[in-house]
Scaffold this active site. Structure first.
Site, PDB file in Angstrom:
ATOM      1  N   LEU A 259       4.836 -38.514  24.604  1.00  0.00           N
ATOM      2  CA  LEU A 259       4.059 -37.275  24.727  1.00  0.00           C
ATOM      3  C   LEU A 259       4.981 -36.080  24.500  1.00  0.00           C
ATOM      4  CD1 LEU A 259       1.955 -37.993  27.930  1.00  0.00           C
ATOM      5  CD2 LEU A 259       1.082 -37.696  25.610  1.00  0.00           C
TER       6      LEU A 259
ATOM      7  N   THR B 248      16.522 -32.186  17.355  1.00  0.00           N
ATOM      8  CA  THR B 248      16.292 -33.194  18.396  1.00  0.00           C
ATOM      9  C   THR B 248      15.644 -32.546  19.612  1.00  0.00           C
ATOM     10  OG1 THR B 248      17.279 -34.686  20.020  1.00  0.00           O
ATOM     11  CG2 THR B 248      18.726 -32.987  19.170  1.00  0.00           C
ATOM     12  N   ILE B 249      14.692 -33.262  20.193  1.00  0.00           N
ATOM     13  CA  ILE B 249      14.118 -32.734  21.444  1.00  0.00           C
ATOM     14  C   ILE B 249      15.160 -32.806  22.551  1.00  0.00           C
ATOM     15  CG2 ILE B 249      11.730 -33.356  20.868  1.00  0.00           C
ATOM     16  CD1 ILE B 249      12.065 -35.660  22.998  1.00  0.00           C
ATOM     17  N   ASP B 250      16.175 -33.676  22.393  1.00  0.00           N
ATOM     18  CA  ASP B 250      17.145 -33.912  23.468  1.00  0.00           C
ATOM     19  C   ASP B 250      18.103 -32.735  23.681  1.00  0.00           C
ATOM     20  OD1 ASP B 250      16.007 -36.434  23.500  1.00  0.00           O
ATOM     21  OD2 ASP B 250      17.574 -37.328  22.252  1.00  0.00           O
TER      22      ASP B 250
ATOM     23  N   LYS C 158      15.122 -46.218  11.489  1.00  0.00           N
ATOM     24  CA  LYS C 158      15.579 -47.594  11.276  1.00  0.00           C
ATOM     25  C   LYS C 158      15.811 -47.829   9.775  1.00  0.00           C
ATOM     26  CE  LYS C 158      13.632 -49.286  15.477  1.00  0.00           C
ATOM     27  NZ  LYS C 158      13.088 -48.025  15.982  1.00  0.00           N
TER      28      LYS C 158
ATOM     29  N   GLY D  35      19.073 -35.510  13.841  1.00  0.00           N
ATOM     30  CA  GLY D  35      19.876 -35.436  15.057  1.00  0.00           C
ATOM     31  C   GLY D  35      21.248 -36.036  14.810  1.00  0.00           C
TER      32      GLY D  35
ATOM     33  N   ARG E 173       7.374 -35.781  22.463  1.00  0.00           N
ATOM     34  CA  ARG E 173       7.711 -35.554  21.040  1.00  0.00           C
ATOM     35  C   ARG E 173       6.494 -35.149  20.216  1.00  0.00           C
ATOM     36  NH1 ARG E 173      11.418 -40.135  19.600  1.00  0.00           N
ATOM     37  NH2 ARG E 173      10.005 -40.528  17.884  1.00  0.00           N
TER      38      ARG E 173
ATOM     39  N   MET F 198      12.471 -37.982  28.697  1.00  0.00           N
ATOM     40  CA  MET F 198      13.404 -38.408  27.642  1.00  0.00           C
ATOM     41  C   MET F 198      14.708 -37.601  27.684  1.00  0.00           C
ATOM     42  SD  MET F 198      11.153 -39.165  24.258  1.00  0.00           S
ATOM     43  CE  MET F 198      10.385 -40.763  24.005  1.00  0.00           C
ATOM     44  N   GLY F 199      15.550 -37.840  26.688  1.00  0.00           N
ATOM     45  CA  GLY F 199      16.788 -37.069  26.576  1.00  0.00           C
ATOM     46  C   GLY F 199      18.028 -37.903  26.299  1.00  0.00           C
TER      47      GLY F 199
HETATM   48  O1  F6P Z   1      16.263 -38.734  20.463  1.00  0.00           O
HETATM   49  C1  F6P Z   1      14.931 -38.403  20.695  1.00  0.00           C
HETATM   50  C2  F6P Z   1      14.259 -39.454  21.524  1.00  0.00           C
HETATM   51  O2  F6P Z   1      12.927 -39.057  21.747  1.00  0.00           O
HETATM   52  C3  F6P Z   1      14.969 -39.787  22.845  1.00  0.00           C
HETATM   53  O3  F6P Z   1      14.749 -38.804  23.821  1.00  0.00           O
HETATM   54  C4  F6P Z   1      14.388 -41.142  23.144  1.00  0.00           C
HETATM   55  O4  F6P Z   1      15.261 -41.925  23.944  1.00  0.00           O
HETATM   56  C5  F6P Z   1      14.264 -41.753  21.777  1.00  0.00           C
HETATM   57  O5  F6P Z   1      14.224 -40.690  20.843  1.00  0.00           O
HETATM   58  C6  F6P Z   1      13.046 -42.624  21.586  1.00  0.00           C
HETATM   59  O6  F6P Z   1      13.115 -43.185  20.330  1.00  0.00           O
HETATM   60  P1  F6P Z   1      11.937 -44.043  19.666  1.00  0.00           P
HETATM   61  O7  F6P Z   1      10.949 -43.059  19.089  1.00  0.00           O
HETATM   62  O8  F6P Z   1      12.630 -44.848  18.635  1.00  0.00           O
HETATM   63  O9  F6P Z   1      11.309 -44.848  20.745  1.00  0.00           O
END
Ligand code: F6P
Length: 356
Positions: free
Chosen positions: A281, A136-138, A73, A113, A283, A180-181
């Site tokens: 979890l 990115t984990i995605d 942010k 990412g 991440r 997630m993803g």
């Molecule tokens: O892009 C990585 C990610 O973990 C997504 O899978 C998920 O939608 C998003 O980030 C969550 O973001 P935040 O940590 O801002 O809630």
């Protein structure tokens, strides 16, 4: 020579391995490394930075999160929630250039990412020598076959499915596991296959409630009274609804489809259904060995790209080799799961329903 490094956006297992790789490779060249804290924010006045010596990175490969801190942010936010990319303000770019000049930082490595690399591209075009590292984990970045962090997230899903499976069987329940993803189904697909899911729902393949219910009932009739359903957070409900949460003025975030789907599956099948959202979890925690190695290799490659003056490039993993591509090849378009591809075919062939 002095270079800078920052990571931006959501954190990701393996970030510290990248930092370790960068600091190690830079010190071999006799270079100094400045780590900027809290993502791009560390580049602005009052932002924090730290000189990173090899001794500071001993033992960090195995640590989750990032020793530099991060944010998705504030001033540089190029992409928030599910929103589109925004340009970085001109005064922010000027302040960034001033910080780098004051600290004598001649090149910047940005680990991020899609959104953060979009920002990096913007800064590069504004004249800042930048190298990108995909994170990115995605696993949804174009121009790299894999990002570090993905394997750790998948491992988390598999561990969760193993645990949820036993309680689902005991209670003869249907378990809906939300993963997630964002708009890509990589985590759901890989985690679901490896964790023995019976139904995997991904954004790339529209599911119908009837087909999901059909699989639950079919299993019931065959004597399997529990069913494991994995649903990616970015899936659309059959009526086209993407389930999101508001994020304190920063726009919508994915999340909540697991609960919505569980209710509908319960109503349709008459089965007892529980929802479990794995959330952050996926991440957190230590990176897998694959992510540690990938991270370290990416970090070392980033330094080589700086050394060779390939600014505007991003480290890329292709066919077991770590190379590079222009940053612009990786951003502005996400890499989706191929709905007719080999991994989806594998899932179908071993009896997994994709809900279609
Ligand atoms: O892009 C990585 C990610 O973990 C997504 O899978 C998920 O939608 C998003 O980030 C969550 O973001 P935040 O940590 O801002 O809630």
């Amino acid at each position: 020579m002095r270079i800078g490094i920052l990571n931006s956006g959501g954190d990701c297992p393996g970030l510290n391995a990248v930092i370790h790789g960068v600091v190690g490779a830079a010190s071999k060249l006799g270079w100094e490394v400045v780590g900027f804290r809290d993502g791009f924010e560390g580049l602005l006045p009052d932002g924090e930075h730290v000189l990173l010596n090899p001794a500071d990175t001993v033992g960090i490969m195995k640590l989750g999160g990032t020793i530099l801190g991060t944010t998705n942010k504030n001033s540089f936010a190029a992409k928030v929630g599910t929103n589109n990319l925004k340009d970085v303000a001109g005064r922010v770019i000027e302040m960034t250039k001033q910080t780098l000049a004051d600290l004598r930082v001649e090149a910047l490595i940005v680990v991020g990412g899609d959104g953060s690399l979009g920002t990096a591209l913007h800064l590069f075009r504004a004249g800042i020598p930048i190298i990108g590292v995909p994170k990115t984990i995605d696993n949804d970045l174009q121009a790299t076959a894999m990002t570090f962090g993905f394997d750790s997230a998948v491992s988390c899903v598999v561990d969760a499915l193993d645990r949820l499976h036993t309680t689902a069987v005991s209670h003869k329940r249907v378990m809906v596991v939300e993963v997630m993803g964002r708009s890509a189904g990589w985590i759901a697909l890989w985690g679901g296959i490896a964790g023995g899911a019976n139904v995997i729902l991904i954004p790339e393949i529209q599911f119908s409630l009837e087909k999901v219910a059909e699989r639950v009932i079919e299993r019931e009739n065959n004597g399997h009274h529990s069913t494991m359903i994995v649903v990616a957070e970015g899936c659309k409900m059959p009526d086209g609804e993407v389930v999101t949460k508001e994020d304190g003025g920063y726009g919508p975030r994915f999340g909540g489809i697991g609960e919505v789907l569980a209710k509908r599956v319960g109503e349709t099948t008459g089965k007892e259904v529980r929802a479990c959202t794995l959330g952050h979890l996926q991440r957190g925690g230590e990176p897998t060995s694959l992510d540690r190695i990938l991270g370290a290799r990416f970090g070392v490659k980033a330094v080589e790209l700086v050394r060779d003056g390939h600014f505007g490039s991003m480290v890329s993993y292709q066919a077991y080799h770590v190379g590079s591509v222009p940053i612009e090849a990786a951003v502005h378009k996400l890499r989706s799961v191929d709905a007719d591809g080999e991994v989806v075919t594998t899932a179908r062939s071993i009896g997994i329903s994709l809900g279609d």
